[in-house]
Scaffold this motif. Sequence first.
Motif, PDB file in Angstrom:
ATOM      1  N   ASP A 150       0.812 -22.678   1.139  1.00 21.42           N
ATOM      2  CA  ASP A 150       0.257 -21.489   0.501  1.00 21.42           C
ATOM      3  C   ASP A 150      -0.048 -20.392   1.534  1.00 21.42           C
ATOM      4  OD1 ASP A 150      -0.529 -19.996  -1.707  1.00 21.42           O
ATOM      5  OD2 ASP A 150      -2.603 -20.707  -1.601  1.00 21.42           O
ATOM      6  N   SER A 151      -0.466 -19.259   1.035  1.00 16.35           N
ATOM      7  CA  SER A 151      -0.869 -18.083   1.826  1.00 16.35           C
ATOM      8  C   SER A 151       0.307 -17.340   2.444  1.00 16.35           C
ATOM      9  CB  SER A 151      -1.880 -18.467   2.923  1.00 16.35           C
ATOM     10  OG  SER A 151      -3.050 -19.019   2.353  1.00 16.35           O
ATOM     11  N   TRP A 152       1.546 -17.719   2.067  1.00 20.95           N
ATOM     12  CA  TRP A 152       2.731 -16.998   2.550  1.00 20.95           C
ATOM     13  C   TRP A 152       2.706 -15.542   2.103  1.00 20.95           C
ATOM     14  CZ3 TRP A 152       5.108 -15.126  -1.749  1.00 20.95           C
ATOM     15  CH2 TRP A 152       4.884 -15.811  -2.945  1.00 20.95           C
ATOM     16  N   HIS A 153       2.043 -15.262   0.980  1.00 17.43           N
ATOM     17  CA  HIS A 153       2.032 -13.900   0.425  1.00 17.43           C
ATOM     18  C   HIS A 153       0.988 -13.003   1.071  1.00 17.43           C
ATOM     19  CE1 HIS A 153      -1.093 -16.125  -1.496  1.00 17.43           C
ATOM     20  NE2 HIS A 153      -1.469 -15.147  -2.272  1.00 17.43           N
ATOM     21  N   ASN A 154       0.253 -13.510   2.070  1.00 21.15           N
ATOM     22  CA  ASN A 154      -0.763 -12.681   2.734  1.00 21.15           C
ATOM     23  C   ASN A 154      -0.172 -11.403   3.321  1.00 21.15           C
ATOM     24  OD1 ASN A 154      -3.045 -14.156   2.182  1.00 21.15           O
ATOM     25  ND2 ASN A 154      -3.118 -15.215   4.142  1.00 21.15           N
ATOM     26  N   VAL A 155       1.098 -11.464   3.694  1.00 17.12           N
ATOM     27  CA  VAL A 155       1.728 -10.288   4.286  1.00 17.12           C
ATOM     28  C   VAL A 155       1.762  -9.116   3.291  1.00 17.12           C
ATOM     29  CG1 VAL A 155       4.122 -10.853   3.643  1.00 17.12           C
ATOM     30  CG2 VAL A 155       3.670  -9.555   5.719  1.00 17.12           C
ATOM     31  N   THR A 156       1.811  -9.420   1.990  1.00 21.62           N
ATOM     32  CA  THR A 156       1.853  -8.330   1.002  1.00 21.62           C
ATOM     33  C   THR A 156       0.529  -7.577   0.945  1.00 21.62           C
ATOM     34  OG1 THR A 156       1.095  -9.664  -0.910  1.00 21.62           O
ATOM     35  CG2 THR A 156       3.456  -9.687  -0.397  1.00 21.62           C
ATOM     36  N   PHE A 157      -0.561  -8.217   1.359  1.00 16.04           N
ATOM     37  CA  PHE A 157      -1.872  -7.563   1.311  1.00 16.04           C
ATOM     38  C   PHE A 157      -1.992  -6.457   2.358  1.00 16.04           C
ATOM     39  CE2 PHE A 157      -3.423 -12.070   0.063  1.00 16.04           C
ATOM     40  CZ  PHE A 157      -2.965 -11.889  -1.229  1.00 16.04           C
ATOM     41  N   VAL A 158      -1.233  -6.599   3.460  1.00 17.15           N
ATOM     42  CA  VAL A 158      -1.327  -5.607   4.537  1.00 17.15           C
ATOM     43  C   VAL A 158      -0.128  -4.669   4.516  1.00 17.15           C
ATOM     44  CG1 VAL A 158      -2.729  -7.098   6.021  1.00 17.15           C
ATOM     45  CG2 VAL A 158      -0.240  -7.185   6.210  1.00 17.15           C
ATOM     46  N   ALA A 159       0.452  -4.477   3.332  1.00 14.45           N
ATOM     47  CA  ALA A 159       1.663  -3.648   3.201  1.00 14.45           C
ATOM     48  C   ALA A 159       1.465  -2.241   3.759  1.00 14.45           C
ATOM     49  CB  ALA A 159       2.087  -3.578   1.737  1.00 14.45           C
ATOM     50  N   GLY A 160       0.242  -1.716   3.609  1.00 19.22           N
ATOM     51  CA  GLY A 160      -0.039  -0.358   4.086  1.00 19.22           C
ATOM     52  C   GLY A 160      -0.012  -0.236   5.589  1.00 19.22           C
ATOM     53  N   GLU A 161       0.060  -1.368   6.306  1.00 23.43           N
ATOM     54  CA  GLU A 161       0.034  -1.336   7.767  1.00 23.43           C
ATOM     55  C   GLU A 161       1.344  -1.845   8.384  1.00 23.43           C
ATOM     56  OE1 GLU A 161      -4.462  -2.696   8.528  1.00 23.43           O
ATOM     57  OE2 GLU A 161      -3.565  -3.248   6.612  1.00 23.43           O
ATOM     58  N   ILE A 162       2.371  -2.015   7.549  1.00 22.58           N
ATOM     59  CA  ILE A 162       3.658  -2.508   8.030  1.00 22.58           C
ATOM     60  C   ILE A 162       4.659  -1.361   8.136  1.00 22.58           C
ATOM     61  CG2 ILE A 162       5.628  -3.994   7.437  1.00 22.58           C
ATOM     62  CD1 ILE A 162       3.674  -5.930   6.179  1.00 22.58           C
ATOM     63  N   LYS A 163       5.365  -1.317   9.234  1.00 22.96           N
ATOM     64  CA  LYS A 163       6.393  -0.302   9.412  1.00 22.96           C
ATOM     65  C   LYS A 163       7.556  -0.583   8.475  1.00 22.96           C
ATOM     66  CE  LYS A 163       5.270   0.498  14.292  1.00 22.96           C
ATOM     67  NZ  LYS A 163       5.753   0.415  15.688  1.00 22.96           N
ATOM     68  N   ASP A 164       8.081   0.447   7.835  1.00 16.73           N
ATOM     69  CA  ASP A 164       9.189   0.327   6.881  1.00 16.73           C
ATOM     70  C   ASP A 164       8.929  -0.823   5.901  1.00 16.73           C
ATOM     71  OD1 ASP A 164      11.548   0.660   5.552  1.00 16.73           O
ATOM     72  OD2 ASP A 164      12.845  -0.081   7.173  1.00 16.73           O
ATOM     73  N   PRO A 165       7.829  -0.763   5.138  1.00 19.14           N
ATOM     74  CA  PRO A 165       7.431  -1.888   4.285  1.00 19.14           C
ATOM     75  C   PRO A 165       8.455  -2.236   3.210  1.00 19.14           C
ATOM     76  CG  PRO A 165       6.184   0.084   3.717  1.00 19.14           C
ATOM     77  CD  PRO A 165       6.915   0.383   4.992  1.00 19.14           C
ATOM     78  N   LYS A 166       9.189  -1.258   2.708  1.00 16.83           N
ATOM     79  CA  LYS A 166      10.159  -1.540   1.635  1.00 16.83           C
ATOM     80  C   LYS A 166      11.235  -2.512   2.102  1.00 16.83           C
ATOM     81  CE  LYS A 166       9.473   2.800  -0.857  1.00 16.83           C
ATOM     82  NZ  LYS A 166      10.104   4.029  -1.406  1.00 16.83           N
ATOM     83  N   ARG A 167      11.512  -2.506   3.382  1.00 12.40           N
ATOM     84  CA  ARG A 167      12.496  -3.437   3.944  1.00 12.40           C
ATOM     85  C   ARG A 167      11.826  -4.664   4.543  1.00 12.40           C
ATOM     86  NH1 ARG A 167      13.944  -4.305   9.253  1.00 12.40           N
ATOM     87  NH2 ARG A 167      16.019  -5.220   9.595  1.00 12.40           N
ATOM     88  N   ASN A 168      10.796  -4.433   5.341  1.00 12.01           N
ATOM     89  CA  ASN A 168      10.278  -5.498   6.195  1.00 12.01           C
ATOM     90  C   ASN A 168       9.410  -6.527   5.490  1.00 12.01           C
ATOM     91  OD1 ASN A 168      11.628  -4.572   8.431  1.00 12.01           O
ATOM     92  ND2 ASN A 168       9.905  -3.382   9.224  1.00 12.01           N
ATOM     93  N   ILE A 169       8.755  -6.160   4.379  1.00 13.05           N
ATOM     94  CA  ILE A 169       7.916  -7.157   3.702  1.00 13.05           C
ATOM     95  C   ILE A 169       8.794  -8.246   3.085  1.00 13.05           C
ATOM     96  CG2 ILE A 169       6.241  -7.593   1.871  1.00 13.05           C
ATOM     97  CD1 ILE A 169       5.168  -4.788   2.281  1.00 13.05           C
ATOM     98  N   GLY A 170       9.790  -7.828   2.316  1.00 13.52           N
ATOM     99  CA  GLY A 170      10.673  -8.803   1.686  1.00 13.52           C
ATOM    100  C   GLY A 170      11.401  -9.656   2.710  1.00 13.52           C
ATOM    101  N   LEU A 171      11.848  -9.028   3.799  1.00 15.69           N
ATOM    102  CA  LEU A 171      12.572  -9.764   4.839  1.00 15.69           C
ATOM    103  C   LEU A 171      11.649 -10.754   5.542  1.00 15.69           C
ATOM    104  CD1 LEU A 171      15.374  -9.959   6.023  1.00 15.69           C
ATOM    105  CD2 LEU A 171      14.800  -8.102   7.608  1.00 15.69           C
ATOM    106  N   SER A 172      10.431 -10.344   5.819  1.00 22.92           N
ATOM    107  CA  SER A 172       9.481 -11.245   6.489  1.00 22.92           C
ATOM    108  C   SER A 172       9.106 -12.418   5.593  1.00 22.92           C
ATOM    109  CB  SER A 172       8.217 -10.484   6.914  1.00 22.92           C
ATOM    110  OG  SER A 172       7.480 -10.037   5.787  1.00 22.92           O
TER     111      SER A 172
END
Length: 468
Positions: A238-260
């Motif tokens: 679990d907790s793999w989705h934690n990265v989605t909570f910090v979306a506002g602090e990720i560079k190029d989030p539209k690409r990098n969140i899904g890829l990460s």
Amino acid sequence: MKPGTTQFKSSLRLMDATMLVAGSMIGSGIFIVSADITRNVGSSGWLLVVWLITGFMTLTAALSYGELSAMFPKAGGQYVYLKEAYNPLVSFLYGWSFFTVIQTATIAAVGVAFAKFTAYLIPVFNEDLVAIDLGILHISTAQLLAIFVIVLLTYINTRGVNSGRIIQTTFTLAKLLSLFGLIVFGLFFLRQDIWHNNWKNAWNLAPLSSSGYVGNYTTIAAFGAIAAAMVGAIFSSDSWHNVTFVAGEIKDPKRNIGLSLALGTIMVTVLYVLTNIMYTGILPLHEIAYADKDRVAVTASHVIFGSWGTVIISLMIMVSTFGCNNGLIMAGARVYYSMAKDGLFFKKVGVLNKNAVPEFGLWIQCIFACLWCLSGKYGDLLDMISFVVVVFYMLTITGIFILRKKRPEAERPYKAFGYPVLPLIYIVMGLAFCTLLIIYKPNYTWPGLIITMMGIPVYYLIGRYQKN
């Protein structure tokens, strides 16, 4: 710069985001829960099947979340997706259960796991040593160390996202390499006789007691046993989705969140499966099922490294849990920030400090997690909340179908892989898991459901207060 005037800073790269996914997943579970899984399923083949089913569900959910993260690349992640697909009540119930148990109790459990394994190296932190006796409450040195670590990591994260990023990336790389090293050494010391014995009846699905097998499952009870076994695997993944909570602090989030999400979950799933293959190659099945205090990795490391085994595994788990808690602490406060912006949490939580992080939210989370450390009940609640966690995952993935219909014109830089087949498979598997837990392990379901439902009157009380 005054508090409340700053915006989140886009500081996290793809590497950092991937390390947040992997680091938040790997805590102490992979070193422990295989014992309980083996007791439930009683064979090597089914032990791996449980991990493979969990890995498939995790990866499928992660790939599905990629579409939502690309549509709504802002702080709050799953809370935001539920609000957009359904309504504020559904998203509040998620945020409520997330704050009261899911995130804060997990932080407490991981903190105490850090302390328990520190005690192997520094015995003064033994969980049986009482540091403060308040009569009805006995506080151990392990609990005090867990609280110290939670407070320390919270403070570091109030200093800005870069502080948390450095710890997260460094510690996650360290534990990925050390877990990989454990697998390599374990497979090198693989014993053919043990491997053969463990795998000659690989598909014998039956409960394994301390004295041997206890009868056989009926067909439907076998599914119940698999569902019960998956509780530990789901907690560990679990907790793999934690990265989605910090979306506002990720560079190029539209690409990098899904890829990460894809990279992180694939990496961890492969390591988890290989770790369990290694266990079955060096430990008899009974020793996996009944390792001392369920610490399978410690037992395995004694075979691999001899007397140094305990020290090596203790250091690995200390690194693992420290990094895991950093990711949990960093990400959790962003959910409360989004709730506060919607008027559903303390107003001050929706304010960023001079370092562009929700400092008040971090400290509120810290206090609640420390209270869970003192309660000693977080472990029971984490088992009980697995049901609710999967329910919210199903609701979120169902939200993809809802949003495709409600907002067909919306920009979707990334579309869910395998849509609609894979998301539907996840929903069916999730429904089966939850239904079987309700039937065969109701103690895993009702407490978490009750905690979640308690959020309904709280939601309407907040609404009434805002009107006044």
